[in-house]
Design a protein around this motif. Sequence first.
Motif, PDB file in Angstrom:
ATOM      1  N   GLY A   5       0.812  -1.201   0.000  1.00 15.34           N
ATOM      2  CA  GLY A   5       0.000   0.000   0.000  1.00 15.34           C
ATOM      3  C   GLY A   5       0.847   1.254   0.000  1.00 15.34           C
ATOM      4  N   GLU A   6       0.177   2.396  -0.114  1.00 17.23           N
ATOM      5  CA  GLU A   6       0.876   3.685  -0.135  1.00 17.23           C
ATOM      6  C   GLU A   6       1.217   4.165   1.268  1.00 17.23           C
ATOM      7  N   TRP A   7       0.403   3.768   2.239  1.00 16.08           N
ATOM      8  CA  TRP A   7       0.652   4.123   3.635  1.00 16.08           C
ATOM      9  C   TRP A   7      -0.047   3.112   4.531  1.00 16.08           C
ATOM     10  N   PHE A   8       0.326   3.142   5.823  1.00 21.31           N
ATOM     11  CA  PHE A   8      -0.185   2.183   6.791  1.00 21.31           C
ATOM     12  C   PHE A   8      -0.541   2.905   8.085  1.00 21.31           C
ATOM     13  N   GLU A   9      -1.590   2.414   8.768  1.00 19.73           N
ATOM     14  CA  GLU A   9      -1.959   2.948  10.073  1.00 19.73           C
ATOM     15  C   GLU A   9      -1.578   1.925  11.136  1.00 19.73           C
ATOM     16  N   LEU A  10      -1.039   2.419  12.230  1.00 17.06           N
ATOM     17  CA  LEU A  10      -0.676   1.574  13.361  1.00 17.06           C
ATOM     18  C   LEU A  10      -1.474   2.037  14.558  1.00 17.06           C
ATOM     19  N   ARG A  11      -1.990   1.088  15.335  1.00 16.97           N
ATOM     20  CA  ARG A  11      -2.781   1.394  16.533  1.00 16.97           C
ATOM     21  C   ARG A  11      -2.283   0.528  17.685  1.00 16.97           C
ATOM     22  N   ALA A  12      -2.442   1.064  18.881  1.00 18.99           N
ATOM     23  CA  ALA A  12      -2.068   0.273  20.062  1.00 18.99           C
ATOM     24  C   ALA A  12      -2.879   0.723  21.265  1.00 18.99           C
ATOM     25  N   GLU A  13      -3.073  -0.227  22.180  1.00 14.65           N
ATOM     26  CA  GLU A  13      -3.742   0.059  23.451  1.00 14.65           C
ATOM     27  C   GLU A  13      -3.129  -0.812  24.532  1.00 14.65           C
ATOM     28  N   VAL A  14      -3.216  -0.317  25.747  1.00 10.95           N
ATOM     29  CA  VAL A  14      -2.717  -1.067  26.898  1.00 10.95           C
ATOM     30  C   VAL A  14      -3.849  -1.927  27.429  1.00 10.95           C
TER      31      VAL A  14
END
Length: 162
Positions: free
Chosen positions: A121-130
């Motif tokens: 892809g052209e860009w990527f999203e990263l997510r995180a939670e505790v």
Amino acid sequence: MPKHTTPPADLQFEDEFIAGVKNIFEEMIVFNRMLGLKITQISPTQVKARIDMRNELVGHYAYNRIHGGVISAGLDAMGGLAVMAALGARHMDESPQHRLQRFAKLGTIDLRIDYLRPGIGEWFELRAEVMRLGSRVASTRMEFLGADGKLLSTGSGAYIVS
């Protein structure tokens, strides 16, 4: 706030804290800068970032697929960022600068990445939670998504916080 409670939904970080966290993760951690990691959201319960695809991040030349190490390093950084946000929320009685100094004690203990789909892809999203913030160890859950919102990889991590 008592140490065993989750932060209130309306808790807002100070601009100084957000700017400090962004500076640490985007500039001072040189490897994150090389990855092109850009933080897009910092809240007490979730953090988000973006990585734009570049030629330097290609892992498979025939498919222009992002290298698995970029995914792993990005998700590890996001787990640490989520822990910093959770610690920041836990210690709102301290100054923003003092809360930022807590980053010095943070370190990855364990990291697991599951690669579900090719990272194209052209860009990527990263997510995180505790998932849990203890007095010594924090557990996190992370996601790596394509620009179309498809889940490409997941991660879980454990971080030392003291």
